[in-house]
Write a protein that holds these residues in place. Sequence first.
Motif: not given
Length: 290
Positions: A5-9, A39-42, A249-250
């Motif tokens: 799962i992509p993490l956007y910082t 996706h997730t966010l920081s 999601y993975t």
Amino acid sequence: MKRAIPLYTFYKHKYGSELLIDIVELKNIKKFIAGKQAHTLSYYDITFITEGEGAFSIGNQTHHAVPKDVFFSKPGEIRNWDIHHIDNGFALIFEEEFLSSFFKDSLFVQHLAFFQPGTTSAKLHLPEALYVRFLSLLQNIKKEIDAYQSNDVHVLRALLYEALMLLNRAYQSLPADDKQNETGNPYIGRFIRLVDEYAECEHSVQFYAEQLCITPNYLNELVSTTLNISVKQYIRNKIMERAKNLLVYTRQPISEIAETLHFSTVSYFVRSFRQHTGTTPLLYRMGHQP
């Protein structure tokens, strides 16, 4: 090939020196999200829909988004929105530090009705007058960001504070059944945040009680009274929520997910998952993966 799962910082130096607030248009970030990629966010995100309509998911809640809708997401929550039908909008994003370093209440952001830990916020639909006011406020924030000079953040903090207070007032006016659950107990809030942070690697009641400097029995009493669930079951529910997300999601193998979630053996993970969901991890993945 595994698909995490992509993490956007947060891009802290986008404007030169560090700045922990920004506004982005949805149409400009679609290219970074492939298909309906979760996706997730920081960081904290408040998304305003201005054009188009489609599905917008945060955590386990999926909403039908239309213009004037607002969505709130906290760091670490899994998001997924329909980039093909939601044409545009604005995302007001910021790091907690941007406000916590200024206000005496270091947990100011987490005390907002829509950002309380351990819960997923409801959708907020803005009435016309408030929607127009917010568009103007977002434009003012963007102008201030574009004119930003190093360490000159006081106006930006004031504008963000105004936005958060207006949204908090509107959110609190929602019917009680539409809101997330609120606890009000400081131990409970800290417990929820600790489980959010450590659930993958710490499964024992003792660990969380020690972090809170209280006994396991007292923690159990607090959680049972406030959340109507035992500490052990709350932790297990959070672990299984993580497991479901990794399965959906993975493409991580079941064995790797078991290791990620610190189960001693794969069979123990499979047995625990079946007890919680009534099905095996493999069958769950086959029935839910997009």
